[in-house]
Design a protein around this motif. Structure first.
Motif, short mmCIF file in Angstrom:
data_model
loop_
_atom_site.label_atom_id
_atom_site.label_comp_id
_atom_site.label_asym_id
_atom_site.label_seq_id
_atom_site.Cartn_x
_atom_site.Cartn_y
_atom_site.Cartn_z
N VAL A 99 72.37 34.24 28.83
CA VAL A 99 73.07 33.08 28.18
C VAL A 99 74.26 33.46 29.23
O VAL A 99 74.50 34.54 30.02
N SER A 100 75.10 32.56 29.87
CA SER A 100 76.14 32.42 30.83
C SER A 100 77.38 31.90 30.39
O SER A 100 77.55 31.40 28.99
N SER A 101 78.00 33.21 30.59
CA SER A 101 79.87 32.75 29.60
C SER A 101 80.63 32.64 31.19
O SER A 101 80.74 32.99 32.54
N ALA A 102 81.98 31.82 30.82
CA ALA A 102 83.52 31.23 32.19
C ALA A 102 83.60 31.36 31.13
O ALA A 102 83.74 31.47 29.94
N SER A 144 83.22 28.93 21.80
CA SER A 144 83.45 29.95 22.34
C SER A 144 82.98 31.06 21.55
O SER A 144 82.76 30.88 20.62
N LEU A 145 83.28 32.15 21.12
CA LEU A 145 82.84 32.94 20.83
C LEU A 145 83.36 33.15 18.97
O LEU A 145 82.59 33.14 18.25
N PHE A 165 80.53 29.65 26.40
CA PHE A 165 79.05 30.38 26.45
C PHE A 165 78.09 29.61 26.37
O PHE A 165 78.37 28.57 25.98
N GLU A 166 77.40 29.31 27.33
CA GLU A 166 76.09 27.75 27.49
C GLU A 166 75.23 28.71 28.45
O GLU A 166 74.73 29.89 28.45
N ILE A 190 74.31 28.40 21.00
CA ILE A 190 74.41 28.47 22.43
C ILE A 190 73.79 26.99 23.36
O ILE A 190 74.21 25.92 23.18
N ALA A 191 72.40 27.69 23.04
CA ALA A 191 71.29 26.18 23.29
C ALA A 191 71.37 25.08 22.87
O ALA A 191 71.33 23.73 23.72
#
Length: 144
Positions: free
Chosen positions: A55-58, A27-28, A65-66, A16-17
């Motif tokens: 992690v952050s999710s939107a 995405s997952l 995830f980001e 993700i990073a």
């Protein structure tokens, strides 16, 4: 040494990073494919990482995830390990014995204490950003 969940957590956060550095939310499904892990298991791991602000999710069509670049230097591997496995990795016996301590050591106790201490230092010193550097240059990978 780490649980499977913790291994997937470290790999997920690193992926993700690396994608966040390129300005992408992932995405997952993409994460699971990129790190070669089952989707359902990855989802549970990401839920833990999200609850622990790693992690952050939107949600939504542009969701995913980001991890903000400004946080990558401050998130240490120890935070991921502690969120998923707790602190048991720093206290267990090298041979898995229930009773092992300085007063009643197992055959590898003294050497394993040093290894655990070195591991703890490495986890506390290694940032998520450092984990992405090899991925960016192609020197490291996240698949089995």
């Amino acid at each position: 040494m780490f649980s499977k969940a913790c291994e997937y957590g470290i790999r997920s956060a690193t992926y993700i990073a690396s994608q966040s550095l390129q300005g992408r939310r992932v995405s997952l499904k993409e994460i699971a494919a990129a790190i070669d892990s089952p989707e359902a298991f990855t989802a549970k791991t990401l839920q833990i990482l999200s609850k622990n602000n790693i992690v952050s999710s939107a949600k939504g069509a542009q969701g995913g995830f980001e991890i903000g670049r400004d946080r990558m230097d401050t998130i240490k591997l120890s935070q991921i390990v502690n969120a998923i496995d707790g602190k048991k990795i720093y206290a267990g016996c090298g041979l898995g014995l229930k009773e092992c301590n300085a007063d009643k050591p197992c055959p590898v106790h003294d050497k394993f204490v040093d290894i655990r201490n070195d591991l703890a230092q490495m986890l506390q010193r290694t940032s998520l950003f450092q984990m992405t550097e090899g991925l960016q240059t192609g020197l490291t990978h996240l698949k089995r």
